[in-house]
Scaffold this motif. Structure first.
Motif, mmCIF file in Angstrom:
data_model
loop_
_atom_site.group_PDB
_atom_site.id
_atom_site.type_symbol
_atom_site.label_atom_id
_atom_site.label_comp_id
_atom_site.label_asym_id
_atom_site.label_seq_id
_atom_site.Cartn_x
_atom_site.Cartn_y
_atom_site.Cartn_z
ATOM 1 N N PHE A 190 -6.801 105.015 -70.374
ATOM 2 C CA PHE A 190 -6.490 106.219 -71.147
ATOM 3 C C PHE A 190 -5.982 107.331 -70.241
ATOM 4 O O PHE A 190 -6.462 107.518 -69.116
ATOM 5 C CB PHE A 190 -7.730 106.700 -71.894
ATOM 6 C CG PHE A 190 -8.393 105.631 -72.708
ATOM 7 C CD1 PHE A 190 -7.797 105.158 -73.866
ATOM 8 C CD2 PHE A 190 -9.593 105.081 -72.310
ATOM 9 C CE1 PHE A 190 -8.403 104.162 -74.614
ATOM 10 C CE2 PHE A 190 -10.218 104.092 -73.049
ATOM 11 C CZ PHE A 190 -9.607 103.638 -74.207
ATOM 12 N N ALA A 191 -5.036 108.091 -70.779
ATOM 13 C CA ALA A 191 -4.513 109.242 -70.042
ATOM 14 C C ALA A 191 -5.484 110.404 -70.062
ATOM 15 O O ALA A 191 -5.445 111.274 -69.198
ATOM 16 C CB ALA A 191 -3.167 109.672 -70.629
ATOM 17 N N GLY A 192 -6.364 110.465 -71.027
ATOM 18 C CA GLY A 192 -7.328 111.547 -71.129
ATOM 19 C C GLY A 192 -8.303 111.298 -72.252
ATOM 20 O O GLY A 192 -8.231 110.293 -72.970
ATOM 21 N N ALA A 193 -9.226 112.248 -72.440
ATOM 22 C CA ALA A 193 -10.267 112.087 -73.459
ATOM 23 C C ALA A 193 -9.676 112.068 -74.860
ATOM 24 O O ALA A 193 -10.165 111.355 -75.739
ATOM 25 C CB ALA A 193 -11.297 113.209 -73.323
ATOM 26 N N ARG B 29 -8.815 108.870 -79.760
ATOM 27 C CA ARG B 29 -7.896 108.452 -80.821
ATOM 28 C C ARG B 29 -7.833 106.933 -80.936
ATOM 29 O O ARG B 29 -7.693 106.391 -82.039
ATOM 30 C CB ARG B 29 -6.497 109.013 -80.535
ATOM 31 C CG ARG B 29 -5.417 108.563 -81.529
ATOM 32 C CD ARG B 29 -4.096 109.240 -81.234
ATOM 33 N NE ARG B 29 -3.653 109.018 -79.874
ATOM 34 C CZ ARG B 29 -2.996 107.936 -79.472
ATOM 35 N NH1 ARG B 29 -2.736 106.950 -80.329
ATOM 36 N NH2 ARG B 29 -2.598 107.821 -78.222
ATOM 37 N N ARG B 30 -7.984 106.233 -79.811
ATOM 38 C CA ARG B 30 -7.761 104.796 -79.814
ATOM 39 C C ARG B 30 -9.042 103.975 -79.986
ATOM 40 O O ARG B 30 -8.990 102.859 -80.500
ATOM 41 C CB ARG B 30 -7.048 104.381 -78.524
ATOM 42 C CG ARG B 30 -5.675 105.018 -78.361
ATOM 43 C CD ARG B 30 -5.010 104.586 -77.081
ATOM 44 N NE ARG B 30 -4.744 103.164 -77.029
ATOM 45 C CZ ARG B 30 -4.211 102.542 -75.979
ATOM 46 N NH1 ARG B 30 -3.911 103.227 -74.881
ATOM 47 N NH2 ARG B 30 -3.997 101.239 -76.011
ATOM 48 N N VAL B 31 -10.186 104.485 -79.515
ATOM 49 C CA VAL B 31 -11.438 103.741 -79.643
ATOM 50 C C VAL B 31 -12.531 104.663 -80.168
ATOM 51 O O VAL B 31 -12.462 105.884 -80.026
ATOM 52 C CB VAL B 31 -11.878 103.129 -78.297
ATOM 53 C CG1 VAL B 31 -10.841 102.140 -77.787
ATOM 54 C CG2 VAL B 31 -12.163 104.201 -77.267
ATOM 55 N N CYS B 32 -13.531 104.056 -80.778
ATOM 56 C CA CYS B 32 -14.662 104.836 -81.287
ATOM 57 C C CYS B 32 -15.476 105.403 -80.140
ATOM 58 O O CYS B 32 -15.915 106.561 -80.191
ATOM 59 C CB CYS B 32 -15.549 103.952 -82.162
ATOM 60 S SG CYS B 32 -14.815 103.535 -83.744
ATOM 61 N N SER B 33 -15.738 104.592 -79.130
ATOM 62 C CA SER B 33 -16.573 105.053 -78.032
ATOM 63 C C SER B 33 -16.332 104.183 -76.812
ATOM 64 O O SER B 33 -15.721 103.110 -76.903
ATOM 65 C CB SER B 33 -18.053 105.021 -78.424
ATOM 66 O OG SER B 33 -18.476 103.686 -78.632
ATOM 67 N N ALA B 34 -16.811 104.681 -75.669
ATOM 68 C CA ALA B 34 -16.699 103.947 -74.414
ATOM 69 C C ALA B 34 -17.956 104.172 -73.597
ATOM 70 O O ALA B 34 -18.609 105.220 -73.699
ATOM 71 C CB ALA B 34 -15.470 104.405 -73.628
ATOM 72 N N GLY C 30 -18.780 107.106 -58.127
ATOM 73 C CA GLY C 30 -19.273 108.124 -59.038
ATOM 74 C C GLY C 30 -18.193 108.881 -59.760
ATOM 75 O O GLY C 30 -18.458 109.901 -60.401
ATOM 76 N N GLY C 31 -16.949 108.400 -59.676
ATOM 77 C CA GLY C 31 -15.863 109.101 -60.334
ATOM 78 C C GLY C 31 -15.753 108.734 -61.792
ATOM 79 O O GLY C 31 -16.663 108.182 -62.400
ATOM 80 N N GLY C 32 -14.616 109.034 -62.374
ATOM 81 C CA GLY C 32 -14.391 108.702 -63.768
ATOM 82 C C GLY C 32 -14.713 109.856 -64.690
ATOM 83 O O GLY C 32 -15.074 110.948 -64.260
ATOM 84 N N PRO C 33 -14.594 109.624 -65.988
ATOM 85 C CA PRO C 33 -14.791 110.700 -66.954
ATOM 86 C C PRO C 33 -16.246 111.138 -67.034
ATOM 87 O O PRO C 33 -17.158 110.375 -66.778
ATOM 88 C CB PRO C 33 -14.330 110.068 -68.271
ATOM 89 C CG PRO C 33 -14.561 108.607 -68.078
ATOM 90 C CD PRO C 33 -14.276 108.343 -66.626
#
Length: 479
Positions: free
Chosen positions: A372-375, A380-385, A393-396
């Motif tokens: 994904f390019a952003g939150a 928009r594309r998935v219900c949850s992650a 420790g990176g990532g969203p």
């Protein structure tokens, strides 16, 4: 007669006193002279204390011995290099007095003893938090013996090689090294790497004797499946044999189709055949580098959604996660991207499509989050992650529709080159055990050593996550 006795009595006493005085003087004059130079003493002390700095996980005495020996040898190498540079630039190295060496040696011994006491307390603190048996005196006796022996062996071998090189001459030794190294670089190393890849692939393709080919139609590898049982690989076979009989488990191995796009298309057809699109929830699980999907996460999905869930995974590598992370981490994101796109394309034609969820652990978390390019696009594309144990420790950051699981004791979460000069970002980490203070260089060394035992920690600690990998997955209503 009494006078003669009085005159001769002190003679033997004086001789003994002189003998004791001479013996003590000899000991005082010779023993300190055999003490190592100040630089060597400081190097050994620094290496030992770095190896005893607080770590993230309990460690065996053998592992601690190896770490101490390696750090001591490295610091000795720096000391000898500095000595060589000073000798060839300044011409001579100032000599230290015997008294100075003795004082430095005594201070160093006291410092090492203090470090051992602190390390023992820290190890017991970690072991108590993780419900592991405490380290007793035998632990530290084994450590001291093993570290001393291994350090002596390595130093002896290195110095022996140095003498051989000096006798042969550096120019001749360089020519011999090149002549010997070229065949290794051109033939032996590639052959060994190729053999290792074939061996690892063969091991992954070999079925576990304890696994039985599934008979239910909801599993890949069954008689009705379009994915052959032998093409799943060992990790795929473990994946499809996990969970209750009615659970939908679709897995496409690296040898099930020639490329990522073909494997994604096969996964969609297999999901359709197994009834995965008829379930209310569909979880796309991005495996680790070897193709592994944590069985505890699968149990968690069952607890989170009951039986109304299907899980699909696409293998992108046979290599261990660390090797894939270093040499081919893009394959994880590519695999996740093509599978998500293929699933989205199929459910776009459905009147009542399942709700999509994305999950990844370790390298799978990096690959999944890179889709994904952003939150906004993710929502928009998935219900949850859900991302578990993401390296570095990176990532969203965790949010309404994103869950992040990161144990504070997980060295995979801590590790990065930045750890050499700044503390890790543990904003999203949960405090499962005491976190050691950050120390420049020392924390990097300790975390790197803890990587080897990251999966050996009890569940819920280190790089081992529990069923909350599934139960903590948010739903679409969380937005």
């Amino acid at each position: 007669m009494p006078d003669s006795v009085t005159a001769t009595a002190p003679g033997p006493v004086t001789a003994r006193s002189r003998m004791r005085t001479r013996l003590a003087a000899a000991i005082r004059s010779r023993w300190p002279g055999h003490l190592p130079p100040v630089g060597i003493t400081l190097a050994v002390t620094a290496g030992t204390m770095v190896s005893l700095a607080p770590g993230l996980l309990p460690r065996t005495a053998t592992a601690q011995s190896v770490l101490t020996a390696l750090t001591v040898v490295v610091t000795l190498g720096f000391a000898w290099s500095a000595r060589f540079v000073v000798r060839h630039t300044a011409g001579r190295i100032p000599r230290t007095t015997v008294r100075t060496r003795a004082v430095v040696c005594g201070t160093a011994a006291a410092g090492v003893l203090g470090a051992v006491v602190y390390a023992g307390r820290w190890q017991d603190t970690l072991r108590t938090a993780m419900d592991v048996a405490p380290a007793g005196p035998g632990y530290w006796a084994s450590w001291a013996f093993g570290a001393s022996l291994l350090s002596a062996v390595i130093v002896t071998v290195v110095r022996g090689c140095g003498r051989l090189l000096r006798r042969a001459g550096w120019s001749r030794a360089l020519v011999m090294a090149v002549v010997a190294g070229l065949p290794m670089a051109l033939f032996a190393v590639p052959a060994a790497v190729s053999w290792g890849d074939r061996t690892y692939a063969a091991a992954n393709a070999t079925a576990d004797p304890g696994l039985v080919r599934p008979v239910t139609v909801t599993r890949s590898g069954s008689a009705e499946s379009m994915v052959g049982w032998s093409t799943l690989g060992r990790e795929g076979q473990r994946f499809v044999t996990a969970g209750p009989p009615g659970a939908v488990r679709v897995y496409v191995g690296l040898r099930s189709a020639p490329d990522p796009a073909a494997r994604a298309a096969l996964a969609v057809r297999e999901l359709d055949r197994a009834g995965g699109f008829d379930r209310a929830h569909l979880v796309i699980a991005v495996p680790t580098g070897s193709g592994w999907v944590d069985a505890r996460a699968l149990r968690g999905f069952g607890g989170r959604f009951g039986g109304d869930v299907a899980v699909v995974a696409l293998q992108y590598s046979y290599a261990p996660s660390w090797a894939t992370f270093v040499f081919g981490r893009d394959s994880a994101s590519t695999s996740a991207r093509v599978l998500l796109a293929a699933v989205e394309q199929h459910i776009a034609t459905m009147a009542d499509p399942p709700r999509l969820h994305l999950y990844g652990q370790s390298l799978g978390a990096i690959g999944g989050s890179a889709v994904f390019a952003g939150a906004a696009e993710q929502n928009r594309r998935v219900c949850s992650a859900l991302w578990a144990g993401m390296p570095g420790g990176g990532g969203p950051e965790p949010g309404a529709r994103t869950a992040v699981l990161a144990n504070a004791s997980d060295p995979v979460v801590h590790w990065s080159l930045d750890l050499l000069w700044r503390p890790p970002d543990l904003t999203a980490a949960r405090p499962d055990a005491p976190t050691p203070p950050w120390l420049p260089v020392a924390s990097f060394v300790q975390t790197t050593a803890d990587l080897l035992g990251a999966l050996g920690a009890p569940p819920g600690h280190g790089h081992r996550y529990d069923t909350d990998q599934g139960t903590a997955l948010p739903g679409c209503d969380s937005a």
